[in-house]
Each structure stands twice: as structure tokens, then as C-alpha cells.
Scaffold this motif. Structure first.
Motif, PDB file in Angstrom:
ATOM      1  N   LYS A   9      48.293   0.147  43.315  1.00 30.69           N
ATOM      2  CA  LYS A   9      48.844   1.039  44.332  1.00 30.69           C
ATOM      3  C   LYS A   9      50.330   1.196  44.051  1.00 30.69           C
ATOM      4  O   LYS A   9      50.930   0.361  43.379  1.00 30.69           O
ATOM      5  CB  LYS A   9      48.664   0.458  45.744  1.00 30.69           C
ATOM      6  CG  LYS A   9      47.293  -0.099  46.070  1.00 30.69           C
ATOM      7  CD  LYS A   9      46.246   0.954  46.181  1.00 30.69           C
ATOM      8  CE  LYS A   9      44.922   0.326  46.605  1.00 30.69           C
ATOM      9  NZ  LYS A   9      43.830   0.647  45.764  1.00 30.69           N
ATOM     10  N   GLU A  10      50.910   2.269  44.556  1.00 28.84           N
ATOM     11  CA  GLU A  10      52.354   2.462  44.462  1.00 28.84           C
ATOM     12  C   GLU A  10      52.910   2.646  45.848  1.00 28.84           C
ATOM     13  O   GLU A  10      52.237   3.176  46.734  1.00 28.84           O
ATOM     14  CB  GLU A  10      52.693   3.706  43.626  1.00 28.84           C
ATOM     15  CG  GLU A  10      52.798   3.429  42.167  1.00 28.84           C
ATOM     16  CD  GLU A  10      53.433   4.559  41.377  1.00 28.84           C
ATOM     17  OE1 GLU A  10      54.242   5.338  41.928  1.00 28.84           O
ATOM     18  OE2 GLU A  10      53.115   4.652  40.190  1.00 28.84           O
ATOM     19  N   THR A  11      54.148   2.244  46.030  1.00 30.93           N
ATOM     20  CA  THR A  11      54.821   2.424  47.313  1.00 30.93           C
ATOM     21  C   THR A  11      56.267   2.826  47.077  1.00 30.93           C
ATOM     22  O   THR A  11      56.859   2.484  46.052  1.00 30.93           O
ATOM     23  CB  THR A  11      54.748   1.135  48.171  1.00 30.93           C
ATOM     24  OG1 THR A  11      55.361   1.384  49.435  1.00 30.93           O
ATOM     25  CG2 THR A  11      55.418  -0.034  47.498  1.00 30.93           C
ATOM     26  N   ASP A  12      56.786   3.582  48.007  1.00 31.85           N
ATOM     27  CA  ASP A  12      58.181   3.990  47.940  1.00 31.85           C
ATOM     28  C   ASP A  12      58.589   4.516  49.310  1.00 31.85           C
ATOM     29  O   ASP A  12      57.760   4.634  50.213  1.00 31.85           O
ATOM     30  CB  ASP A  12      58.390   5.065  46.877  1.00 31.85           C
ATOM     31  CG  ASP A  12      59.830   5.136  46.377  1.00 31.85           C
ATOM     32  OD1 ASP A  12      60.687   4.384  46.883  1.00 31.85           O
ATOM     33  OD2 ASP A  12      60.104   5.958  45.488  1.00 31.85           O
ATOM     34  N   LEU A  71      50.830  -3.981  43.565  1.00 31.55           N
ATOM     35  CA  LEU A  71      51.531  -2.983  44.367  1.00 31.55           C
ATOM     36  C   LEU A  71      52.869  -2.728  43.687  1.00 31.55           C
ATOM     37  O   LEU A  71      53.740  -3.588  43.644  1.00 31.55           O
ATOM     38  CB  LEU A  71      51.722  -3.468  45.798  1.00 31.55           C
ATOM     39  CG  LEU A  71      52.347  -2.478  46.775  1.00 31.55           C
ATOM     40  CD1 LEU A  71      51.565  -1.160  46.824  1.00 31.55           C
ATOM     41  CD2 LEU A  71      52.413  -3.082  48.174  1.00 31.55           C
ATOM     42  N   HIS A  72      52.999  -1.512  43.118  1.00 33.78           N
ATOM     43  CA  HIS A  72      54.177  -1.154  42.328  1.00 33.78           C
ATOM     44  C   HIS A  72      55.212  -0.445  43.194  1.00 33.78           C
ATOM     45  O   HIS A  72      54.862   0.354  44.064  1.00 33.78           O
ATOM     46  CB  HIS A  72      53.771  -0.248  41.165  1.00 33.78           C
ATOM     47  CG  HIS A  72      54.908   0.064  40.262  1.00 33.78           C
ATOM     48  ND1 HIS A  72      55.385  -0.833  39.339  1.00 33.78           N
ATOM     49  CD2 HIS A  72      55.696   1.154  40.170  1.00 33.78           C
ATOM     50  CE1 HIS A  72      56.413  -0.297  38.703  1.00 33.78           C
ATOM     51  NE2 HIS A  72      56.611   0.908  39.201  1.00 33.78           N
ATOM     52  N   SER A  73      56.477  -0.733  42.939  1.00 35.74           N
ATOM     53  CA  SER A  73      57.568  -0.089  43.678  1.00 35.74           C
ATOM     54  C   SER A  73      58.776   0.044  42.758  1.00 35.74           C
ATOM     55  O   SER A  73      58.758  -0.402  41.620  1.00 35.74           O
ATOM     56  CB  SER A  73      57.950  -0.931  44.895  1.00 35.74           C
ATOM     57  OG  SER A  73      58.530  -2.155  44.475  1.00 35.74           O
ATOM     58  N   ASP A  74      59.834   0.631  43.308  1.00 32.82           N
ATOM     59  CA  ASP A  74      61.098   0.600  42.591  1.00 32.82           C
ATOM     60  C   ASP A  74      61.800  -0.729  42.923  1.00 32.82           C
ATOM     61  O   ASP A  74      61.197  -1.595  43.544  1.00 32.82           O
ATOM     62  CB  ASP A  74      61.964   1.818  42.933  1.00 32.82           C
ATOM     63  CG  ASP A  74      62.309   1.915  44.416  1.00 32.82           C
ATOM     64  OD1 ASP A  74      62.201   0.911  45.140  1.00 32.82           O
ATOM     65  OD2 ASP A  74      62.693   3.010  44.844  1.00 32.82           O
ATOM     66  N   LEU A 167      36.595   3.577  51.055  1.00 33.12           N
ATOM     67  CA  LEU A 167      37.999   3.942  50.988  1.00 33.12           C
ATOM     68  C   LEU A 167      38.746   2.939  50.122  1.00 33.12           C
ATOM     69  O   LEU A 167      38.350   1.786  50.021  1.00 33.12           O
ATOM     70  CB  LEU A 167      38.611   3.987  52.386  1.00 33.12           C
ATOM     71  CG  LEU A 167      38.194   5.181  53.229  1.00 33.12           C
ATOM     72  CD1 LEU A 167      38.768   5.063  54.630  1.00 33.12           C
ATOM     73  CD2 LEU A 167      38.645   6.489  52.600  1.00 33.12           C
ATOM     74  N   PRO A 168      39.849   3.386  49.508  1.00 36.16           N
ATOM     75  CA  PRO A 168      40.614   2.457  48.676  1.00 36.16           C
ATOM     76  C   PRO A 168      41.074   1.273  49.498  1.00 36.16           C
ATOM     77  O   PRO A 168      41.518   1.434  50.619  1.00 36.16           O
ATOM     78  CB  PRO A 168      41.823   3.292  48.229  1.00 36.16           C
ATOM     79  CG  PRO A 168      41.541   4.691  48.587  1.00 36.16           C
ATOM     80  CD  PRO A 168      40.457   4.689  49.621  1.00 36.16           C
ATOM     81  N   THR A 169      40.962   0.125  48.920  1.00 33.92           N
ATOM     82  CA  THR A 169      41.428  -1.084  49.611  1.00 33.92           C
ATOM     83  C   THR A 169      42.828  -1.393  49.114  1.00 33.92           C
ATOM     84  O   THR A 169      43.219  -0.994  48.052  1.00 33.92           O
ATOM     85  CB  THR A 169      40.505  -2.280  49.335  1.00 33.92           C
ATOM     86  OG1 THR A 169      40.453  -2.486  47.927  1.00 33.92           O
ATOM     87  CG2 THR A 169      39.128  -2.041  49.900  1.00 33.92           C
ATOM     88  N   ILE A 170      43.491  -2.133  49.904  1.00 36.05           N
ATOM     89  CA  ILE A 170      44.829  -2.554  49.493  1.00 36.05           C
ATOM     90  C   ILE A 170      44.878  -4.048  49.383  1.00 36.05           C
ATOM     91  O   ILE A 170      44.098  -4.772  49.860  1.00 36.05           O
ATOM     92  CB  ILE A 170      45.915  -2.041  50.436  1.00 36.05           C
ATOM     93  CG1 ILE A 170      47.241  -2.570  50.001  1.00 36.05           C
ATOM     94  CG2 ILE A 170      45.711  -2.397  51.834  1.00 36.05           C
ATOM     95  CD1 ILE A 170      48.157  -1.543  49.548  1.00 36.05           C
TER      96      ILE A 170
END
Length: 170
Positions: A9-12, A71-74, A167-170
Motif C-alpha cells: 500500500k502507499e500513503t501520503d 506500507l510505503h510513504s515519503d 476488499l483490499p486489506t491493510i
């Protein structure tokens, strides 16, 4: 592999400027389906905004842990905070961060925010927090369930349905 993409997953966070104040939208996107798993709107860009978004995503799974999830982020201070690190331990996910000064590592999340602003925000120009919240809610619903990805001809929800059956799980 497809299984690896399903576990990423990605988050920002992006900003939304109105005449009254600036709002911050934090979102988590499933890399395989491009489904927005969770999002939060806040008036401050804090580690708590990120933490609450992550908790919302896990709440959908009723407390299940995410062994193997990345979980990818900057490298924003919200994602390098002690509060965020504590979440990685609590929910058993791996935090991955972009290289310093390399926005391409988080390109899919940046692309979503750019699309949201182009297709929705710049056209509607909200002036109040209520308008911002309504636009965000309506657009993310549209994006997940109605907007067709030209690459595969499916909405993010349809991609989830055809590949995961859940649904996609986190």
C-alpha cells in the motif's frame, strides 16, 4: 509478483487550500487495485492524522494484523515519528520510505492526488470545510466505484472483485 503487489500500500498527505484555511488529506492506496483503502481529512498536518488514517484502515479488518504488508510513504516527519513507528509494531506491518529527494518512489499516490485535484478540486473550488469534506467523500467514492482505469477497463473496486474476491486489506 501479483501477491507482492497485493501486500503493498502507499500513503501520503496532500493539502487543500480554501479561503478559510488549509486542509490536509491523508490517504492509503492499494498498489494492486488502486483502491483507496482509508482516508482522513484534517486541519493540521500531524503524525496523528496519519495514525488515525492507518487505524481506520485496520479497523475495516476488525483488528487483524498485517504480517507481510508493506506500507510505503515519503520521508515526511509524520512517517518518521515515534507514533508511526509504534503503529508498525502494533499492527505488524513494514514501513517503507522513499529515497530522500526522489518523489518517483511515491508516484502512484502523487498521481492519485493530482487526478483528484484536476478532476474535482480545481473545478469546484470549495470555500468551507464542509464543502471540502463533501467533495473528498464524493470523489473517493467515485474513484473507487465508478472511475474506470484506462489500463484495465475496470474500476478499483472491480479490480479488487476480480482478483481478490474481497476488499483490499491493510
Amino acid at each position: 509478483s501479483r501477491r507482492q503487489r497485493q501486500m503493498c500500500k502507499e500513503t501520503d498527505i496532500t493539502y487543500i487550500i480554501t479561503p478559510q484555511r488549509t486542509y490536509y488529506l491523508c490517504a492509503i492506496l492499494d498498489l494492486h487495485s488502486r483502491y483507496i483503502v482509508a482516508y482522513r481529512l484534517g486541519t493540521e498536518i500531524t503524525a496523528s492524522l496519519v495514525a488515525d488514517t492507518v487505524r481506520d484502515a485496520f479497523a475495516r479488518e476488525k483488528g487483524k494484523v498485517a504480517n507481510g504488508l508493506t506500507l510505503h510513504s515519503d520521508q515526511g516527519c509524520q512517517y518518521t515519528s515515534e507514533e508511526y513507528f509504534a503503529l508498525t509494531q502494533e499492527y505488524h506491518f513494514a514501513a517503507s520510505m522513499s529515497r530522500r529527494g526522489c518523489p518517483y518512489d511515491n508516484a502512484i499516490m502523487e498521481n492519485f492526488f493530482g487526478t483528484f485535484k484536476t478532476e474535482c478540486l480545481y473545478r469546484c473550488r470549495p470555500t468551507t470545510g464542509e464543502q471540502v469534506r463533501q467533495l473528498v467523500d464524493e470523489y473517493i467514492h467515485f474513484y473507487n466505484y465508478e472511475r474506470i482505469d484506462l489500463k484495465n477497463g475496470l474500476t478499483p473496486y472491480e479490480t479488487v472483485s476480480y482478483t481478490h474476491l474481497t476488499l483490499p486489506t491493510i
